[in-house]
Design a protein around this motif. Structure first.
Motif, PDB file in Angstrom:
ATOM      1  N   LEU B 122       0.795  -1.401   0.004  1.00  0.00           N
ATOM      2  CA  LEU B 122       0.082   0.035  -0.115  1.00  0.00           C
ATOM      3  C   LEU B 122       0.873   1.198  -0.198  1.00  0.00           C
ATOM      4  O   LEU B 122       1.999   1.325   0.629  1.00  0.00           O
ATOM      5  CB  LEU B 122      -0.778  -0.238   1.386  1.00  0.00           C
ATOM      6  N   PHE B 126      -2.128   5.993   1.994  1.00  0.00           N
ATOM      7  CA  PHE B 126      -3.080   5.386   2.372  1.00  0.00           C
ATOM      8  C   PHE B 126      -3.094   5.187   3.962  1.00  0.00           C
ATOM      9  O   PHE B 126      -4.201   4.894   4.682  1.00  0.00           O
ATOM     10  CB  PHE B 126      -3.127   4.032   1.589  1.00  0.00           C
ATOM     11  N   SER B 127      -2.115   5.240   4.633  1.00  0.00           N
ATOM     12  CA  SER B 127      -2.082   5.237   6.256  1.00  0.00           C
ATOM     13  C   SER B 127      -2.253   6.564   6.800  1.00  0.00           C
ATOM     14  O   SER B 127      -1.840   6.668   7.949  1.00  0.00           O
ATOM     15  CB  SER B 127      -0.973   4.172   6.421  1.00  0.00           C
ATOM     16  N   GLU B 128      -2.035   7.602   6.046  1.00  0.00           N
ATOM     17  CA  GLU B 128      -2.097   8.875   6.557  1.00  0.00           C
ATOM     18  C   GLU B 128      -3.526   9.599   6.980  1.00  0.00           C
ATOM     19  O   GLU B 128      -4.482   8.909   6.284  1.00  0.00           O
ATOM     20  CB  GLU B 128      -1.431   9.705   5.721  1.00  0.00           C
ATOM     21  N   THR B 129      -3.555  10.172   7.801  1.00  0.00           N
ATOM     22  CA  THR B 129      -4.707  10.954   8.157  1.00  0.00           C
ATOM     23  C   THR B 129      -4.818  12.594   8.208  1.00  0.00           C
ATOM     24  O   THR B 129      -3.697  13.093   7.919  1.00  0.00           O
ATOM     25  CB  THR B 129      -5.153  10.608   9.728  1.00  0.00           C
ATOM     26  N   VAL B 136     -10.888  13.620  12.349  1.00  0.00           N
ATOM     27  CA  VAL B 136      -9.722  12.979  11.863  1.00  0.00           C
ATOM     28  C   VAL B 136     -10.305  11.989  10.852  1.00  0.00           C
ATOM     29  O   VAL B 136     -11.253  10.939  11.351  1.00  0.00           O
ATOM     30  CB  VAL B 136      -9.085  12.204  13.080  1.00  0.00           C
ATOM     31  N   PRO B 138      -8.983   9.133   7.630  1.00  0.00           N
ATOM     32  CA  PRO B 138      -8.062   8.645   6.780  1.00  0.00           C
ATOM     33  C   PRO B 138      -7.899   9.334   5.534  1.00  0.00           C
ATOM     34  O   PRO B 138      -8.921   9.451   4.784  1.00  0.00           O
ATOM     35  CB  PRO B 138      -8.059   7.225   6.723  1.00  0.00           C
ATOM     36  N   ARG B 140      -6.960   8.030   2.701  1.00  0.00           N
ATOM     37  CA  ARG B 140      -7.652   7.097   1.827  1.00  0.00           C
ATOM     38  C   ARG B 140      -9.064   7.532   1.312  1.00  0.00           C
ATOM     39  O   ARG B 140      -9.533   7.350   0.182  1.00  0.00           O
ATOM     40  CB  ARG B 140      -7.522   5.788   2.384  1.00  0.00           C
ATOM     41  N   GLY B 209      -7.025  -1.520  -0.048  1.00  0.00           N
ATOM     42  CA  GLY B 209      -6.414  -0.538   0.836  1.00  0.00           C
ATOM     43  C   GLY B 209      -7.042  -0.384   2.038  1.00  0.00           C
ATOM     44  O   GLY B 209      -6.377   0.124   3.141  1.00  0.00           O
ATOM     45  N   ARG B 210      -8.191  -0.787   2.442  1.00  0.00           N
ATOM     46  CA  ARG B 210      -8.866  -0.747   3.570  1.00  0.00           C
ATOM     47  C   ARG B 210      -8.345  -1.846   4.435  1.00  0.00           C
ATOM     48  O   ARG B 210      -8.455  -2.028   5.623  1.00  0.00           O
ATOM     49  CB  ARG B 210     -10.432  -1.019   3.689  1.00  0.00           C
TER      50      ARG B 210
END
Lengths: 390, 296
Positions: B122, B126-129, B136, B138, B140, B209-210
């Motif tokens: 990934l 995709f892991s950022e917020t 808040v 994601p 994604r 991605g989830r």
């Protein structure tokens, strides 16, 4: 085809099978109904591989009761009806012991057929307390600890060892396993004096945790520990969703976490502060014989085991073998008695069973594993003091 | 207020993915009047392609492009293997061949890779917020919404303004007539499968991605979602499929938010009851498609 003709074919087929069984009196047939396809395959396929290693090891060491052991598995296709039919077919072929799939919903039918044929059936790793002599019969067992132990071990670790007082619990409404695991965690966590802030539900396959997350964020206080009972790849989706929004409370769970794919899916970014209770650890720390098993496994498959569930297949066959040695026969009642009366030292821990009146409750220790930076670490064996009653 | 924004983002990001899934299914159905049951496996193909490329040094976006390309090829292969040889002869046969192709692909993954989940690379984003207006979320989710909006807009433009799109709509309205007027049938159908594969590939990136990993059965849920969304929206209508996707996401997320804990366990029962109510009210779905011609 007329009924008469069908009966006739049936009779002749039975006669043929009978001769086949007589012809192979020199071997002991263990039948497997493990699912190699479908939703149950991720848990059953490792057990299947481990069982094959065990059978080879048994035969190399001279067999069982002086006979060679033969293991025949027919794909149960993750379908309870097929699993039951497969068990019938194996018993017709002369199976004297049955290896049942790693779950009550999927494995129960195999054990029911074994019971009605009067032979012993053992599930590789069904952990729901429904997998008992109460519901399946006096010759049926599961190799796994029950969820009572699995849930309680998690609760004791959280409350007693780490001093986490408040919990948020997520239950996947998928199968008996996911539902009962968190039930016993909650029961034991409360009994110890912990407080459950919120119990939430999740639907397997959703891969959408947003509403639950909104409720968790609306709690107004961060829970000391998050207990998640789910199944398969959904676990990764839930833990990722929780971590992505910056909630860093430790996560605790059961043996469904014991999957390298989950560790990788979380990666070193989200794969920390995750603790889970499982069957064993694939290293010498868990059992002195573990390296030997891993060696044999590598020889057979040319690659190292990719999950500790392979050990449940090995153990199931070895448990059967030890019980048959003690009983001196494969007769169902005698083997069941041997299983009830003795303690067995297995790769997945020391195991003794209560008698049939007490459900064949397994008395077994559990392994605790910590995930740190996406890498698992062995924390040791645990045995809860007073697990909740099923 | 923040709760509403949160809810809106959740619905739109899930709905965007659902809408693209439904669109990919309905584009083939619209022309052939046949559900492609191997559709879910196109999502699986992208996943496993990404897994196989996972060890390489390629940048993620290249892996993703190859993954989507493989889904397109698998989509076209579905046409050649399961549909084209039998589609003129019998509906039943096509139903069975598309199921068979689905089983074949799933079992190939099972046999040659593993029944156990495999990890998919990934991108970091995709892991950022993202933090805004007190919530808040994601990154994604926002990317999913943006991608869905862009793709739906491009798709609408293609269908309305290009020769290909007009030919496809003509084929969906009255296939025989379109053929008589010189629309090449096989090309149109293969294109529909290619677009279907493209949408499945894109959806796969966000769906996986989830989750972070791929299993042989990963396509089942998206297939089911796409199917329900198209039934609600109207089996013949492209806009209907998109609407159905967003509506289904709204129903699911809305129930997840609002049902009390005791009832949340039975959420699917509520979802499907609502679906039944919608169908009782509008048996042909929310949006009517073009007046139906004969099945080809």
């Amino acid at each position: 085809m007329t009924l008469f003709a069908r009966t006739l074919t049936g009779v002749s087929a039975a006669a043929m099978l009978l001769t086949a069984t007589v012809a192979s009196a020199e071997e002991i047939l263990i039948g497997g109904a493990l699912s190699l396809t479908g939703v149950q395959a991720p848990l059953d396929e490792p057990g299947f591989k481990g069982a094959q290693v065990a059978v080879k090891a048994l035969n190399d060491a001279g067999g069982l009761l002086g006979k060679q052991v033969k293991f025949v598995n027919i794909d149960g296709k993750s379908d309870p009806v097929t699993v039951g039919n497969v068990a019938v077919q194996l018993i017709d072929q002369g199976a004297q012991l049955i290896v049942a799939p790693c779950d009550f919903d999927f494995g129960g039918p195999a054990s029911r057929e074994a019971q009605s044929a009067g032979i012993v059936g053992i599930s590789t790793c069904a952990s729901d307390p429904l997998y008992s002599s109460w519901s399946l019969g006096d010759k049926q067992f599961t190799l796994s600890m029950w969820n009572t132990t699995m849930g309680a071990t998690g609760a004791e670790y959280a409350f007693n060892e780490r001093g986490w007082k408040t919990a948020y619990v997520v239950t996947d409404q998928f199968i008996a396993y996911t539902k009962s695991l968190s039930k016993y965690f909650v029961a034991h966590f409360k009994a110890l004096g912990g407080e459950v802030l919120l119990e939430d539900s999740y639907t397997n396959g959703d891969n959408d945790f947003s509403a639950q997350l909104a409720r968790l964020q609306a709690l107004g206080q961060k829970p000391d520990v998050i207990y998640i009972s789910s199944y398969g790849t959904d676990l990764g989706a839930i833990i990722r969703a929780i971590r992505e929004v910056g909630i860093d409370s430790p996560v605790v769970g059961g043996d469904a976490y014991d999957d390298p794919a989950l560790f990788e899916a979380l990666g070193d970014k989200f794969g920390s502060d995750v603790y889970f209770v499982t069957h064993t650890w694939m290293g010498p720390e868990s059992h002195p014989d573990m390296p030997k098993f891993i060696d044999l496994y590598k020889k057979m498959y040319d690659s190292a085991p990719d999950t500790s569930f392979v050990a449940t297949g090995w153990d199931t066959v070895m448990l059967m073998a030890q019980a048959v040695e003690i009983a001196g026969t494969t007769d169902g009642a005698a083997v069941a008695k041997a299983l009830e009366d003795n303690e067995f030292n297995l790769l997945t821990g020391k195991l003794s069973y209560k008698n049939a009146a007490e459900g064949h409750a397994p008395d077994k220790a559990a392994v605790l594993i910590e995930l740190k930076g996406g890498k698992p670490n062995f924390l040791g064996w645990r045995r809860p003091e007073n697990p909740p009653a099923p | 207020m923040t709760a509403y924004i949160q809810f809106l983002i959740d619905v739109l990001s899930l709905g965007g993915a659902y809408a693209l899934m439904a669109l990919g299914l309905v584009i083939v159905y619209g022309i052939l009047r046949l559900v492609n049951f191997a559709y879910g496996e196109l999502i699986m193909v992208t996943g496993y392609t990404m897994f196989l490329l996972g060890g390489s040094a390629l940048p993620w976006i290249v892996m993703a492009a190859i993954g989507v390309l493989m889904a397109i090829l698998a989509g076209i292969a579905t046409d050649y293997v399961a549909f084209r040889p039998v589609r003129a002869k019998s509906v039943t046969a096509v139903l069975i061949t598309s199921f068979a192709f689905s089983t074949l692909l799933q079992n190939a993954a099972l046999l040659f890779i593993s029944p156990r989940p495999r990890n998919v690379p990934l991108p970091d984003i995709f892991s950022e917020t993202v933090h805004f207006a007190g919530i808040v979320t994601p990154a994604r989710n926002l990317i999913t919404i943006a991608t869905a909006v862009i793709l739906l807009a491009v798709f609408a433009w293609v269908m309305k303004r290009t020769v290909l799109g007009i030919a496809m709509r003509a084929a969906a309205t009255h296939f025989t007539m379109a053929r008589m007027l010189g629309v090449p049938a096989n090309l149109i159908i293969s294109t529909a499968f290619a677009i279907s594969g493209f949408l499945a590939g894109i959806v796969s990136l966000f769906w996986i991605g989830r989750i972070g990993s791929v299993v042989p059965g990963i396509g089942l849920e998206p297939l089911l979602v796409a199917f329900i969304a198209t039934v609600i929206g109207g089996m013949r209508s492209l806009q209907g499929a998109v609407l159905g996707g967003f509506l289904l996401a709204f129903i699911d997320t809305g129930l997840n938010y609002s049902l009390p804990q005791e009832l949340l366990k039975f959420r699917d029962a509520f979802t499907f009851s609502l679906v039944i109510l919608i169908l009782l009210w509008r048996p042909a779905g929310l949006m009517k498609g073009p007046a139906s011609g004969q099945r080809t």
